[in-house]
Design an enzyme around this catalytic site. Structure first.
Site, PDB file in Angstrom:
ATOM      1  N   LYS A  90       0.736  -1.173  -0.039  1.00  0.00           N
ATOM      2  CA  LYS A  90      -0.118  -0.203   0.062  1.00  0.00           C
ATOM      3  C   LYS A  90       0.863   1.355   0.120  1.00  0.00           C
ATOM      4  O   LYS A  90       0.419   2.224  -0.781  1.00  0.00           O
ATOM      5  CB  LYS A  90      -0.735  -0.244   0.884  1.00  0.00           C
ATOM      6  N   THR A  92       3.914   1.281  -1.121  1.00  0.00           N
ATOM      7  CA  THR A  92       4.369   0.981  -2.206  1.00  0.00           C
ATOM      8  C   THR A  92       4.131   2.146  -2.916  1.00  0.00           C
ATOM      9  O   THR A  92       4.261   3.458  -4.828  1.00  0.00           O
ATOM     10  CB  THR A  92       5.347   0.565  -2.529  1.00  0.00           C
ATOM     11  N   ARG A 113       1.667   7.230   6.957  1.00  0.00           N
ATOM     12  CA  ARG A 113       2.209   8.129   8.330  1.00  0.00           C
ATOM     13  C   ARG A 113       3.967   7.602   8.719  1.00  0.00           C
ATOM     14  O   ARG A 113       4.301   6.449   7.681  1.00  0.00           O
ATOM     15  CB  ARG A 113       1.790   6.242   8.929  1.00  0.00           C
ATOM     16  N   LYS A 124      13.170  -5.786  10.277  1.00  0.00           N
ATOM     17  CA  LYS A 124      14.278  -5.023   8.722  1.00  0.00           C
ATOM     18  C   LYS A 124      12.527  -4.889   8.051  1.00  0.00           C
ATOM     19  O   LYS A 124      12.017  -6.139   8.146  1.00  0.00           O
ATOM     20  CB  LYS A 124      15.145  -6.464   8.627  1.00  0.00           C
ATOM     21  N   ALA A 305      -3.690   1.479  14.489  1.00  0.00           N
ATOM     22  CA  ALA A 305      -4.573   0.880  13.349  1.00  0.00           C
ATOM     23  C   ALA A 305      -5.790   0.201  13.522  1.00  0.00           C
ATOM     24  O   ALA A 305      -7.502   0.029  13.318  1.00  0.00           O
ATOM     25  CB  ALA A 305      -4.327   0.187  12.264  1.00  0.00           C
ATOM     26  N   PHE A 333      -4.006  -1.392   6.267  1.00  0.00           N
ATOM     27  CA  PHE A 333      -4.759  -2.735   6.567  1.00  0.00           C
ATOM     28  C   PHE A 333      -5.927  -1.980   4.939  1.00  0.00           C
ATOM     29  O   PHE A 333      -5.439  -1.388   4.253  1.00  0.00           O
ATOM     30  CB  PHE A 333      -5.076  -3.180   7.566  1.00  0.00           C
ATOM     31  N   PHE A 421       3.938  -8.092  -9.554  1.00  0.00           N
ATOM     32  CA  PHE A 421       5.158  -9.118  -8.909  1.00  0.00           C
ATOM     33  C   PHE A 421       5.851  -9.459 -10.452  1.00  0.00           C
ATOM     34  O   PHE A 421       4.861  -9.701 -11.842  1.00  0.00           O
ATOM     35  CB  PHE A 421       4.733  -9.843  -8.069  1.00  0.00           C
ATOM     36  N   TRP A 449       6.763  -0.756  -8.562  1.00  0.00           N
ATOM     37  CA  TRP A 449       8.036  -0.960  -7.618  1.00  0.00           C
ATOM     38  C   TRP A 449       9.292  -1.332  -8.542  1.00  0.00           C
ATOM     39  O   TRP A 449       9.942  -0.811  -8.160  1.00  0.00           O
ATOM     40  CB  TRP A 449       7.579  -2.006  -6.910  1.00  0.00           C
TER      41      TRP A 449
END
Lengths: 597, 597
Positions: A90, A92, A113, A124, A305, A333, A421, A449
């Protein structure tokens, strides 16, 4: 500038070969100064509070006052289908859509946020987007930014300092002593203190503690605990306040504890609400950063959230809508959680009217909803998710369709972003596109992306079209609707539940709240898992014939939230056995922070 | 500009009629932008990191590298006689002297500590000076500035997060589990954890706590506690580090706990030292503010004056000495505490050579030393202190003479600043001046509080003279001197003790430390009351024939401090029954913070 630069260097900036931080570092070499970024966006010099050379705060009150007559730009929310535990991109997509829209229009911005230090040092992964669609500069973004979370932490903990000191001084002094200091005896019940201390790390050892050991000047012995700072009611307020006066008033209504008769004791009763607000004056100004292609991104507030709205602040969106033709904001979310709160809480409080909602979907998540194997963070993805299987995708479409319907109930136009993807097959994509179009919504494949704004043009065009179309935005329920009727509406019309059940405790609380007219205009802020449309995270797709069980109802008097609880609330995550901080370090020659991403 | 402005408006800016914050507010109307302030001082644009319009951070490494060939300016320390509990105006004199020197020279600067949020929200009164000699802008100065203390808090607490999470994961997992994550079993002894958590408030209820209640994922149950952030070893390090590499190495040597065999466990063992340093990269740059008359003031670090040096950072002084002809820095408490640490710790670590020390004296404090009634904060001052009594002043002079001798032992020239109050009589002043001159030192009456720089000209001229005079600065002891010999030297030659005694525990520790060559170059950082030259705060004047009792010896492995303890260490002050936060609020129309001063 930057687009061109990244374009020219595309071979070098291949996100399939580079890590996110390497791409961010490359983009940062030619990022705009915050002065240029702000002035290009229409912010005056005196409205910008620079923090170093590449980010700053915006004096929201000054901008809103100056531009109060200017009409708002188009307001676009980015939400998602029910995600896998890995998330479906989201942030990205929010950044990528901004980059894509910027190819069509000069005045475009985003809002996301601020991330918490807890996950940053435990897991990570940055929360700044990824690949060629990121928010930069990345290190300050990930590492406290301009200190807003610290200010929330300080404001919050000052309330606890005032409470615990008062408990001690009332216990050790008589009424005459108190009267000399113009203090009345509050008779705080130490066993009825809903507020905890906060710290912005995953500190499980502070979840449940006993404080006040020692002598009579060492506090008052009682149970207490710490929550993570971003779960603080102060953070919830930072996300939804609409003016400094509103902020001040909400801070003063926070219930810290109860007295021995069960009456609430607020920060105002403790005379600490003014000082708490003093910590928040600077933090109330949104932070200005940029995409890796140079568009403005507001980063402001990072509330949970579940017990809060889980999205960036109202003031950030307000400022951006005055300055932009298109402003893209992210809600946490899936559409059942994030969009529902954007729609019925954030827009209700702000009075802003969105034009379009983008629902981010992935082949991966649809396969999971279709019955694919469990997706577990940290473990290799099952081969099911990387081999073409259009039939499996098709079986998962029900989940996406539910979210499309939710957006349609709000009266605005949904655009499904198929976040592409490299393992996705054309057949899989076609299955999704067909289903979305049959449902009367737009669909766009996006490769932001991989390619940045160039990869988001199809999405940007679909969003522009959706924004031009007729729009009939309406709240799901009127303010006058009773608490249980609101819950019923959310459960059945958004989650797809057959009905709602209450524990006796929750029912008693609901009755009391419904009888209390001082709370009639409080927002209804649901707690439910984001991993299913239902309350049960193992139920994928579009569960039906289930009942939403309300176990408890919490009240956040300062934020003005009634929180019906149909899921777990973890206010203090734990640090794992292999936390991210092990790999974070500083290059002492350059001062660069390494391993943060 | 500002001088002229204040000059012209002198009637309006009468500190006997106005509160400090009103004067600050008036001065802030015409204060310099941080860009102008920095560029006038010789800082390049890329070396300044603005934080808003009127303060910023200075990239110390860039400035020091660019100006490494430039000789340092004159280095002046401001210290004091043994003060009353009210303080004798060291910060005010530091600022006033900068303002006075600026009448004689263009390149003048000051350095003071950043105040802690604990006292700010508990006790009324800023630490920014007073009257017409203040550091502005006052609200950010008093309210977290650029977030350095928050960063220290975060870095410090991350070490505690790593420790407590490790305790839990070692307790609940076997060696194979740990090995998979490349972790060795540290066998931390939960009963031997010297490090506490920190919070920058007076939170007495968190002094002694039990953490880790709950189940096996809720930490490890043990005693713990919180100290105030400014007492953190991380803050001690921030004040004395000399480069990012040095900072990184010191952070990695902090001992968090001991294993069950008694071996130290450092932040490096916990693999958290790199991440802690990441929190400190920005905080390592000094903050640039200004006097109410527009001279640069560095505000950087705010460590405790007992277990640390109690003064602003080495890097702040280093940068200022490259940019200024005269740089005035303040050291905490009297010359026995503050100047001794400036001399034998701060200058030893920095390699800088001071030219002159200013000893602030007041008629009030000298009367106390002469036998005047007890001075108690918050209670009206006895009439003794406001009526002329030269004989009483004379009886108190021994204390001042002791501090003059201390400065002389260091080989630099003392200047006594008689910080003038309107109740001081000419006869009282004359008594002090005579005694100081007989002792071979300079004396100057200063009225900076009342008049700003114009009132500090006599002091400025005396300081310039003292700086021109021959200077034979030398450390009190060589690095090679053993711990107990150092303590003996400080006790007898600085405090005026007849000797030193040790508890058996302290002697055992001293022997172990003397045998440990890894600690031979650690600084010796005494803990002793500042309210007497002796260890007994009730002994005023110049006590003689007493023995300094060393009760304990602490080791701060990261800071590199050996701390012999001859006084109380309160690492967590308490919030009183009538704390300052009750009167702090925000004007919601203007955003101004009220009641903070």
């Amino acid at each position: 500038m930057l687009i061109w630069c990244i374009g020219r260097r595309r071979k070098m900036l291949d996100p399939t070969k580079l890590q996110d931080w390497q791409i961010a570092e490359e983009a940062e070499k030619s990022m705009k100064s915050v002065h240029r970024l702000a002035s290009e966006w229409g912010i005056l010099d005196n409205e910008l509070l620079p923090y170093g050379h590449h980010l700053g705060k915006v004096d929201y009150a000054a901008v809103l006052d100056r531009l109060k007559e200017r009409p708002d730009g188009k307001y676009i929310d980015v939400t998602a289908i029910t995600p896998t535990p890995l998330g479906e991109g989201k942030s990205t997509t929010t950044i990528g859509l901004v980059q894509g829209l910027a190819k069509r229009n000069d005045k475009v911005s985003g809002a996301i946020r601020q991330p918490s230090g807890g996950p940053t040092f435990n897991i990570k992964g940055s929360a700044a987007g990824g690949g060629l669609s990121q928010c930069i500069p990345l290190t300050p973004f990930s590492l406290g930014l301009t200190g807003d979370i610290d200010s929330v932490t300080n404001a919050h903990n000052l309330a606890m300092v005032s409470l615990t000191a008062r408990l001690q001084h009332e216990a050790t002094n008589n009424d005459e002593f108190l009267a000399k200091r113009n203090l009345r005896r509050l008779n705080i019940d130490p066993t009825n203190v809903p507020m905890r201390w906060v710290i912005d790390f995953c500190a499980q050892s502070l979840r449940d503690i006993i404080i006040g050991l020692g002598g009579k000047n060492d506090g008052y012995m009682m149970r207490s605990g710490f929550a993570i700072s971003v779960s603080s009611e102060v953070m919830a307020i930072l996300a939804i306040f609409t003016s400094l006066r509103d902020l001040r008033e909400r801070i003063g209504r926070i219930v810290v504890a109860y007295d021995r008769q069960g009456n609430p004791i607020t920060t105002h009763d403790l005379e600490v609400d003014g000082a708490m607000t003093a910590w928040l004056v600077r933090a109330s100004n949104p932070n200005l950063l940029q995409t890796t292609e140079g568009q403005p991104v507001m980063v402001h507030a990072g509330p949970f959230a579940n017990i809060a709205v889980g999205q960036s602040s109202i003031v950030a969106d307000r400022v951006a809508l005055k300055l932009s033709d298109y402003h893209v904001t992210e809600s946490g979310f899936g559409a059942d959680i994030g969009f529902e709160k954007f729609w019925n809480i954030k827009c209700r409080v702000s009075g802003l009217r969105p034009n379009c909602a983008v629902i981010v979907a992935t082949v991966r998540a649809l396969k999971m909803h279709g019955g694919g194997p469990k997706v577990v963070p940290g473990k290799p993805l099952d081969v099911t998710y990387t081999q073409s299987d259009p039939a499996l995708v098709e079986r998962g479409l029900a989940n996406l369709l539910a979210h499309i319907e939710t957006v349609k109930v709000s009266g605005i136009n949904p655009v499904v972003c198929i976040n592409n993807f490299h393992t996705d097959s054309d057949e899989e994509i076609a299955v999704i596109k067909d289903a979305v179009e049959n449902a009367g919504a737009r669909a766009a494949v996006s490769r932001h992306w991989l390619l940045g704004g160039e990869g988001a043009l199809e999405l940007a065009d679909a969003v522009i079209d959706a924004c031009e179309e007729k729009n009939d935005f309406r709240l799901l329920y009127e303010d006058a609707l009773s608490l249980r009727a609101r819950i019923e509406k959310i459960a059945t019309e958004v989650y797809g539940a057959a009905g709602v059940s209450y524990t006796p405790e929750a029912r008693t609380k609901a009755e009391a709240i419904e009888a209390d007219i001082s709370k009639s205009n409080f927002a209804t802020c649901m707690v439910k898992t984001h991993l299913s449309l239902s309350h049960d995270p193992t139920l994928k797709g579009r569960p039906s014939g289930w009942t939403l069980p309300i176990r408890d109802i919490l009240v956040y008097n300062g934020a003005g939230f009634i929180v019906p609880v149909a899921g777990d609330i973890k206010l203090m995550p734990g640090t794992s056995s292999d936390p991210a901080f092990r790999r974070i370090d500083v290059d002492v020659e350059t001062g660069k922070v390494k391993g943060l991403f």
